[in-house]
Design a protein around this motif. Structure first.
Motif, short mmCIF file in Angstrom:
data_model
loop_
_atom_site.label_atom_id
_atom_site.label_comp_id
_atom_site.label_asym_id
_atom_site.label_seq_id
_atom_site.Cartn_x
_atom_site.Cartn_y
_atom_site.Cartn_z
N ASP A 198 0.68 -1.31 0.00
CA ASP A 198 -0.20 -0.07 -0.04
C ASP A 198 0.82 1.36 0.08
O ASP A 198 0.53 2.38 -0.58
CB ASP A 198 -0.87 -0.01 1.17
N ARG A 199 1.95 1.24 0.67
CA ARG A 199 2.88 2.42 0.64
C ARG A 199 3.85 2.61 -0.36
O ARG A 199 4.06 3.79 -1.09
CB ARG A 199 3.84 2.39 1.91
N HIS A 200 4.48 1.34 -0.85
CA HIS A 200 5.31 1.70 -2.03
C HIS A 200 5.26 0.71 -3.10
O HIS A 200 6.08 0.91 -4.24
CB HIS A 200 6.92 1.02 -1.25
N GLY A 201 4.21 -0.28 -2.97
CA GLY A 201 4.33 -1.30 -4.02
C GLY A 201 3.60 -0.91 -5.45
O GLY A 201 3.69 -1.40 -6.41
N HIS A 202 3.06 0.35 -5.39
CA HIS A 202 2.35 0.92 -6.60
C HIS A 202 3.41 1.28 -7.62
O HIS A 202 3.24 0.98 -8.64
CB HIS A 202 1.47 2.10 -6.31
N LYS A 203 4.45 1.66 -7.23
CA LYS A 203 5.52 2.00 -8.11
C LYS A 203 6.04 0.74 -8.66
O LYS A 203 6.59 0.69 -9.66
CB LYS A 203 6.70 2.81 -7.50
N MET A 204 5.97 -0.52 -8.01
CA MET A 204 6.49 -1.47 -8.42
C MET A 204 5.63 -1.97 -9.58
O MET A 204 6.22 -2.76 -10.28
CB MET A 204 6.41 -2.66 -7.37
N VAL A 205 4.40 -1.68 -9.61
CA VAL A 205 3.61 -2.20 -10.81
C VAL A 205 3.99 -1.63 -12.05
O VAL A 205 3.94 -2.42 -13.07
CB VAL A 205 2.07 -1.67 -10.58
N LEU A 206 4.72 -0.38 -11.90
CA LEU A 206 5.28 -0.02 -13.27
C LEU A 206 6.69 -0.75 -13.47
O LEU A 206 6.71 -1.03 -14.71
CB LEU A 206 5.51 1.44 -13.06
N PHE A 207 7.43 -0.54 -12.67
CA PHE A 207 9.11 -1.03 -12.66
C PHE A 207 8.88 -2.68 -13.20
O PHE A 207 9.79 -3.13 -13.92
CB PHE A 207 9.66 -0.79 -11.65
N VAL A 208 8.03 -3.25 -12.42
CA VAL A 208 8.29 -5.09 -12.82
C VAL A 208 7.67 -5.21 -14.06
O VAL A 208 8.03 -6.33 -14.71
CB VAL A 208 7.23 -5.72 -11.48
N ILE A 233 -1.59 -9.64 -9.63
CA ILE A 233 -2.20 -10.32 -8.67
C ILE A 233 -2.02 -9.60 -7.06
O ILE A 233 -3.01 -9.44 -6.58
CB ILE A 233 -1.52 -11.69 -8.23
N PRO A 234 -0.75 -9.23 -6.68
CA PRO A 234 -0.77 -8.47 -5.47
C PRO A 234 -1.24 -7.07 -5.33
O PRO A 234 -1.68 -6.78 -4.53
CB PRO A 234 0.80 -8.34 -5.17
N GLY A 277 -4.09 -6.47 -6.92
CA GLY A 277 -5.40 -6.90 -6.76
C GLY A 277 -5.81 -7.18 -5.37
O GLY A 277 -6.68 -6.52 -4.76
N ILE A 278 -4.94 -8.03 -4.83
CA ILE A 278 -4.87 -8.24 -3.42
C ILE A 278 -5.03 -7.01 -2.61
O ILE A 278 -5.65 -7.08 -1.34
CB ILE A 278 -3.88 -9.35 -3.10
N SER A 279 -4.12 -6.12 -2.53
CA SER A 279 -4.02 -5.20 -1.74
C SER A 279 -5.15 -3.88 -1.98
O SER A 279 -5.23 -2.95 -1.39
CB SER A 279 -2.59 -4.28 -2.09
N GLY A 280 -5.90 -4.10 -3.14
CA GLY A 280 -6.89 -3.24 -3.29
C GLY A 280 -6.54 -2.02 -4.07
O GLY A 280 -6.87 -0.94 -3.88
N MET A 281 -5.40 -2.24 -4.83
CA MET A 281 -4.81 -0.91 -5.28
C MET A 281 -5.94 -0.34 -6.53
O MET A 281 -6.73 -1.08 -7.04
CB MET A 281 -3.72 -1.29 -6.41
N PRO A 282 -6.48 1.02 -6.31
CA PRO A 282 -7.41 1.28 -7.25
C PRO A 282 -7.22 1.13 -8.43
O PRO A 282 -6.13 1.39 -9.22
CB PRO A 282 -7.16 2.83 -6.83
N LEU A 283 -8.32 0.73 -9.41
CA LEU A 283 -8.01 0.37 -10.64
C LEU A 283 -7.62 1.64 -11.56
O LEU A 283 -6.72 1.29 -12.61
CB LEU A 283 -9.34 -0.20 -11.41
#
Length: 200
Positions: free
Chosen positions: A106-116, A128-129, A131-137
């Motif tokens: 929730d704190r840092h992983g959103h940036k990982m969606v881009l880099f990964v 998958i993570p 979605g699990i974390s409830g990241m806003p669509l």
């Protein structure tokens, strides 16, 4: 595999590229490292435009990320925590640790969606993570679009440069994929061993 990819791309053009990149997210044996370089090579011959190839690859990849995102969203943190508390002992994973991991995302992983999205072998799994974390669509779609656009542009550019030798892209990136997956597996094994030693 290559013949099927070539046939689909030749017969369906941009739609074929989008479809292939969509399937690549859900079925990893279909490699983007082969699809997009071939599309770039096709653009170099004038059959398709480079910009159109990149857009088609990006759109298809974003659409392919959505099923994994919704799988994570359906599972959710609470279900995962309950599962870990009930069955996670053999993996030495507790519900509390899953909550901490989810808080970190929730704190840092959103940036990982881009880099990964730029990492072979694991680029589709980050959905998958998220979605699990409830990241806003909307945020998920934004970061995924940026990351997949960069990835599609890179691979299509390599196909454009290599021309008829576009298959070398997969040959070079293939070992990198196995190294990354092997490194992740090693990290998981070492983490489990260390945790079990601490418990003893």
């Amino acid at each position: 595999m290559l013949d099927w990819i070539q046939h689909l791309m030749q017969s369906m053009g941009y739609i074929g590229i989008a479809l292939l990149m969509c399937l690549e997210n859900v079925f990893p044996p279909i490699p983007s490292e082969l699809i997009m370089p071939l599309a770039g090579f096709t653009a170099s011959r004038g059959d398709l435009t480079f910009v159109g190839v990149v857009i088609a690859g990006t759109v298809g990849s974003v659409l392919g990320a959505l099923p994994l995102y919704y799988i994570g969203k359906v599972v959710g943190e609470e279900r995962l925590v309950k599962w870990a508390d009930k069955y996670g002992a053999w993996l030495t994973v507790s519900g509390d640790e899953i909550r901490k991991a989810d808080d970190w995302f929730d704190r840092h992983g959103h940036k990982m969606v881009l880099f990964v999205r730029l990492v072979p072998g694991v680029r589709s799994l980050i959905s998958i993570p998220a979605g699990i974390s409830g990241m806003p669509l909307p945020k998920f779609l934004l970061y995924t679009s940026i990351g997949t656009a960069l990835w599609s542009t890179l691979l299509a550019s390599l196909g454009l440069l290599l021309g008829e030798h576009y298959e070398r892209v997969e040959q070079y990136l293939g070992p990198a994929t196995y190294l990354i997956l092997g490194g992740l597996l090693l990290y998981i094994v070492v983490s489990v061993i260390r945790r079990r030693r601490r418990q003893k």
